[in-house]
Design an enzyme around this catalytic site. Sequence first.
Site, PDB file in Angstrom:
ATOM      1  CD  GLU A  46     -14.222   2.637  -9.189  1.00  0.00           C
ATOM      2  OE1 GLU A  46     -13.233   3.377  -9.002  1.00  0.00           O
ATOM      3  OE2 GLU A  46     -14.199   1.641  -9.917  1.00  0.00           O
ATOM      4  CB  ALA A 158      20.564  19.069 -44.647  1.00  0.00           C
TER       5      ALA A 158
HETATM    6  C1  AOF Z   1     -10.810   1.286 -10.623  1.00  0.00           C
HETATM    7  N1  AOF Z   1     -10.881   2.640 -10.394  1.00  0.00           N
HETATM    8  O1  AOF Z   1     -10.001   4.665 -10.451  1.00  0.00           O
HETATM    9  C2  AOF Z   1      -8.687   2.909 -11.237  1.00  0.00           C
HETATM   10  C3  AOF Z   1      -8.638   1.509 -11.511  1.00  0.00           C
HETATM   11  O2  AOF Z   1      -2.504  -0.271  -7.666  1.00  0.00           O
HETATM   12  P1  AOF Z   1      -3.900   0.263  -7.651  1.00  0.00           P
HETATM   13  O3  AOF Z   1      -4.618  -0.063  -6.390  1.00  0.00           O
HETATM   14  O4  AOF Z   1      -3.954   1.746  -7.936  1.00  0.00           O
HETATM   15  O5  AOF Z   1      -4.704  -0.472  -8.819  1.00  0.00           O
HETATM   16  C4  AOF Z   1      -4.384  -0.206 -10.158  1.00  0.00           C
HETATM   17  C5  AOF Z   1      -5.232  -1.016 -11.096  1.00  0.00           C
HETATM   18  O6  AOF Z   1      -6.624  -0.799 -10.831  1.00  0.00           O
HETATM   19  C6  AOF Z   1      -5.028  -0.584 -12.540  1.00  0.00           C
HETATM   20  O7  AOF Z   1      -4.024  -1.364 -13.182  1.00  0.00           O
HETATM   21  C7  AOF Z   1      -6.386  -0.812 -13.163  1.00  0.00           C
HETATM   22  O8  AOF Z   1      -6.574  -2.177 -13.513  1.00  0.00           O
HETATM   23  C8  AOF Z   1      -7.307  -0.468 -12.020  1.00  0.00           C
HETATM   24  N2  AOF Z   1      -7.549   0.970 -12.053  1.00  0.00           N
HETATM   25  N3  AOF Z   1      -9.711   0.753 -11.210  1.00  0.00           N
HETATM   26  O9  AOF Z   1     -11.740   0.548 -10.285  1.00  0.00           O
HETATM   27  C9  AOF Z   1      -9.883   3.452 -10.682  1.00  0.00           C
HETATM   28  N4  AOF Z   1      -7.631   3.711 -11.505  1.00  0.00           N
HETATM   29 ZN    ZN Z   2     -10.497   0.259  -8.019  1.00  0.00          ZN
END
Ligand code: AOF
Ligand code: ZN
Length: 329
Positions: A46, A158
Site C-alpha cells: 500500500e 538401491a
Molecule cells: C500489508 N501490506 O505489503 C504486507 C503486509 O514487519 P512488517 O512491518 O513488514 O509487517 C509484517 C506483517 O504485515 C506480516 O506478518 C503481515 O501480517 C503483514 N504484511 N501487510 O498491509 C503488505 N507485506
Molecule cells: Zn501493511
Amino acid sequence: MDRAVAIAHRGPAHGPNPRVGCVLLGPDGTVLGEGWHRGAGTAHAEVAAIADARAGGFDLTGSTAVVTLEPCNHTGRTGPCVDALAQAGVGTVVFGVTDPGDASSGGAAALIRRGIPARLEPHPGAQVLTRRWVASMRRGRPYVIAKWASTLDGRMAAADGTSFWITGEEAREHAHRVRAEVDAIAVGTGTVLTDDPALTARPGGSPAAHQPLRVVVGTRDTAGRRVWEGGGALAIASHDPAVVLEELWAREARTVIVEGGPTMLTAFLRAGLVDEVHAYIAPALLGAGPTVVDDLGIGTMRDSLRGQAVTSERLGADTLITALLTEGV
Ligand code: AOF
Ligand code: ZN
C-alpha cells in the site's frame, strides 16, 4: 485484483512476509499508482503504491485501494498501512485475503471505524499467492513440504545405497526452483552421511540469489560434509519434528522443505507435521532398497493419509505428484 496479484508475484516467495500487491484506482477507474511488497523490512504494498501515485502527481482523495491482503493494523518493521491509506485520503479499500496475523490483523475493522469502507472480496489468485504463508501463520509453525524422489516401487535408493540420478535433469531442475522459494531445507544426519548433499538452490546450474537456510537434524557427527561448506548451516540436535519447527519458526522461517531420509520423513508424517508432498517418481524399478517412508503406524486402508488438491506434472521421463495433506492449507 488480477493486476494486484500479478504485481505481487514480483516479490519474494520466501521470507517472513507474504507477497502483497496494491493498485490505487481513481473514481473513474484509472490506475493512479501500483506497488508491491519486496520483502521484510521494506515498504508494504500500500505504501509503495501511494508513493507511486504521488510520484505521478495524483491526488488520492476518494480513490479505491485494491490490495491482495487485508491492510495491516500494526507497527512491525514498518508502520500500519491503515494509517497510510487514511492519511492519503483513500476512500474505499477492497482486499482478497484476510490477514491472519495476531498483531497485524483487524485492518478492515480499523478502516471502517475511520469511515473508510473496507471489504473482503475473496480472490483465488490472492489465496494462491498467500496459501503457504497463511497456513504457517494460523499454525504458528513453518509450512512443511516433504520432498522425495523415488522409483515406481517407492524406493529412494538401491540395495547398495546408491541413490544419485534416480530422477533426470528436469526433475532436479524443478526441485532447485522450489528450493529457491523456501526459507529452509532440512535433512537428517543419515542423509548427510550417505549422500553428502550441498543443499543449495542451483536453478539453471548456478546459485540462486536467495539461498535457504540449510538444516541438519539429529545427533550424529557430520563434520566435514558439504552442507557445512561456506558456513551458515544450522544443526538441530533433536529427533522431535516439533522441536525442529519451533527452532525454525524462531528464526522466522515460514516455509521449510524436509528432504529426507526415511527416518526424518516418517517422523514428520507420524507427527502430522507435513502440509504438502512433492513426490518425484522415476519410471524405474528396484525391487530392493529403502522405501521413502517407513512404518507410519497405519494398520488399515481406512486410516491411510490421503492427499487433496493433487496435481501431476511430467518432467522429462519423470512425474512430479504434489498433494496437500493437512486441512485448510
Ligand atoms: C500489508 N501490506 O505489503 C504486507 C503486509 O514487519 P512488517 O512491518 O513488514 O509487517 C509484517 C506483517 O504485515 C506480516 O506478518 C503481515 O501480517 C503483514 N504484511 N501487510 O498491509 C503488505 N507485506
Ligand atoms: Zn501493511
